[in-house]
Design a protein around this motif. Structure first.
Motif, short mmCIF file in Angstrom:
data_model
loop_
_atom_site.label_atom_id
_atom_site.label_comp_id
_atom_site.label_asym_id
_atom_site.label_seq_id
_atom_site.Cartn_x
_atom_site.Cartn_y
_atom_site.Cartn_z
N PHE A 89 48.16 -53.21 -31.20
CA PHE A 89 47.85 -53.77 -29.88
C PHE A 89 48.00 -52.72 -28.79
N LEU A 90 49.10 -51.96 -28.85
CA LEU A 90 49.32 -50.91 -27.85
C LEU A 90 48.24 -49.84 -27.91
N ALA A 91 47.78 -49.50 -29.11
CA ALA A 91 46.72 -48.51 -29.26
C ALA A 91 45.43 -49.00 -28.64
N LEU A 92 45.12 -50.30 -28.81
CA LEU A 92 43.91 -50.87 -28.23
C LEU A 92 43.98 -50.89 -26.70
N VAL A 93 45.16 -51.19 -26.16
CA VAL A 93 45.33 -51.20 -24.71
C VAL A 93 45.07 -49.81 -24.14
N CYS A 94 45.60 -48.79 -24.79
CA CYS A 94 45.42 -47.41 -24.31
C CYS A 94 43.96 -46.98 -24.40
N ALA A 95 43.25 -47.46 -25.42
CA ALA A 95 41.85 -47.06 -25.62
C ALA A 95 40.87 -47.94 -24.86
N ALA A 96 41.35 -48.98 -24.20
CA ALA A 96 40.47 -49.95 -23.56
C ALA A 96 39.46 -49.34 -22.59
N PRO A 97 39.86 -48.39 -21.70
CA PRO A 97 38.88 -47.84 -20.77
C PRO A 97 37.70 -47.16 -21.46
N VAL A 98 37.99 -46.39 -22.51
CA VAL A 98 36.93 -45.71 -23.24
C VAL A 98 36.03 -46.71 -23.93
N ILE A 99 36.65 -47.72 -24.58
CA ILE A 99 35.88 -48.74 -25.26
C ILE A 99 35.00 -49.50 -24.26
N ALA A 100 35.55 -49.79 -23.09
CA ALA A 100 34.79 -50.54 -22.08
C ALA A 100 33.55 -49.78 -21.64
N SER A 101 33.68 -48.47 -21.43
CA SER A 101 32.54 -47.69 -20.97
C SER A 101 31.43 -47.66 -22.02
N TYR A 102 31.81 -47.52 -23.30
CA TYR A 102 30.80 -47.52 -24.35
C TYR A 102 30.14 -48.88 -24.50
N LEU A 103 30.95 -49.95 -24.42
CA LEU A 103 30.37 -51.28 -24.52
C LEU A 103 29.40 -51.55 -23.39
N THR A 104 29.78 -51.12 -22.18
CA THR A 104 28.94 -51.37 -21.01
C THR A 104 27.58 -50.73 -21.14
N TYR A 105 27.53 -49.51 -21.66
CA TYR A 105 26.26 -48.79 -21.69
C TYR A 105 25.51 -48.86 -23.00
N TYR A 106 26.21 -49.16 -24.11
CA TYR A 106 25.54 -49.10 -25.39
C TYR A 106 25.47 -50.41 -26.15
N VAL A 107 26.24 -51.42 -25.75
CA VAL A 107 26.26 -52.67 -26.51
C VAL A 107 25.76 -53.84 -25.69
N PHE A 108 26.46 -54.16 -24.59
CA PHE A 108 26.10 -55.33 -23.80
C PHE A 108 24.88 -55.01 -22.94
N LYS A 109 23.78 -55.65 -23.24
CA LYS A 109 22.54 -55.40 -22.52
C LYS A 109 21.94 -56.73 -22.08
N PRO A 110 21.58 -56.85 -20.81
CA PRO A 110 20.99 -58.10 -20.36
C PRO A 110 19.63 -58.32 -21.01
N LYS A 111 19.20 -59.59 -21.05
CA LYS A 111 17.91 -59.91 -21.66
C LYS A 111 16.79 -59.19 -20.93
N GLY A 112 15.87 -58.62 -21.71
CA GLY A 112 14.70 -58.00 -21.13
C GLY A 112 14.91 -56.55 -20.73
N GLY A 113 16.05 -55.95 -21.01
CA GLY A 113 16.23 -54.56 -20.63
C GLY A 113 17.60 -54.05 -21.01
N THR A 114 17.88 -52.82 -20.59
CA THR A 114 19.18 -52.23 -20.88
C THR A 114 20.09 -52.41 -19.69
N SER A 115 21.34 -52.00 -19.86
CA SER A 115 22.32 -52.17 -18.79
C SER A 115 22.22 -51.05 -17.76
N SER A 116 21.37 -50.06 -17.98
CA SER A 116 21.27 -48.95 -17.04
C SER A 116 19.85 -48.84 -16.50
N TYR A 117 19.74 -48.26 -15.31
CA TYR A 117 18.42 -48.03 -14.70
C TYR A 117 17.76 -46.81 -15.35
#
Length: 219
Positions: free
Chosen positions: A38-66
């Motif tokens: 759990f502590l390891a995941l908490v420490c890695a959360a910022p890095v994981i969040a950035s990758y999820l934001t740009y490479y995983v979670f994508k709105p319908k009809g496009g990507t999460s980036s312009y």
């Protein structure tokens, strides 16, 4: 007649006392392992969040980036040399350590060129306390003199002379466009990360850049 109690069997003997610091049960040991995870995941959360934001979670009809993500990322070629105002050659890769907004144009710099320089300057200016982490770079495709009015208007833009053929091998472009039509984003590790479209919306570029500066600055 008195009867004696049977001798204790081996299974009746008391268990050895645990050593200091040793878990008293398998349950305690498992709980300890989960806590470490759990502590390891908490420490890695910022890095994981950035990758999820740009490479995983994508709105319908496009990507999460312009901008268009460059996959796989292209590092600055180690042999790519540029020339500064002092006339001395340097490796473009030596600019690693900060985010780079890159534009490519001739030294004459027509209206479209000036528009890109203006966009890059304004995007940097809107980053407030993060602005020093972002550097606008103009890769000039010839050694002609830059008009004084342009040089004076963009003092914080690196104006470097580069071989257009070498740049073209590194910078990809959209179908029907050339590298001079785009603004590119390079990460602090020297990887070409994103390409923005021809005639871009600077407000949308700003959103992408702000997100990346925010996520990469956590931790």
């Amino acid at each position: 007649m008195s009867t004696s109690s049977p001798p204790p069997s081996k299974t009746d003997s008391p268990a050895a006392a645990p050593l200091p610091g040793q878990p008293t049960s398998k349950g305690s040991w498992k709980r300890g392992r989960w806590m470490v995870l759990f502590l390891a995941l908490v420490c890695a959360a910022p890095v994981i969040a950035s990758y999820l934001t740009y490479y995983v979670f994508k709105p319908k009809g496009g990507t999460s980036s312009y901008g268009t993500l460059i996959e796989p990322q292209r590092p600055i070629p180690p042999a790519l040399m540029v020339t500064g105002d002092d006339g001395k050659p340097l490796r473009l890769a030596s600019l690693r350590g900060r985010w780079l907004l890159i534009s490519v144009d001739s030294s004459a710099c027509d209206k479209a060129c000036v528009t890109k320089l203006y966009f890059m300057r304004q995007i940097r200016a809107t980053q407030a306390g993060q602005r020093e982490r972002l550097v606008p770079v103009w890769l000039r495709t010839d050694s002609a003199k830059v008009p004084d009015v342009i040089r004076e208007a963009y003092p914080d833009t690196g104006m470097l002379i580069a071989d257009p053929a070498a740049i073209a091998k590194w910078l990809p472009n959209d179908a029907g466009t050339t590298m001079v039509d785009h603004i590119y984003l390079v990460d602090p590790n020297g990887n070409l990360m994103m390409r923005f479209p021809k005639n871009p919306n600077p407000s949308k570029i700003k959103v992408d850049v702000t997100k990346l500066l925010k996520f990469s600055g956590i931790g």
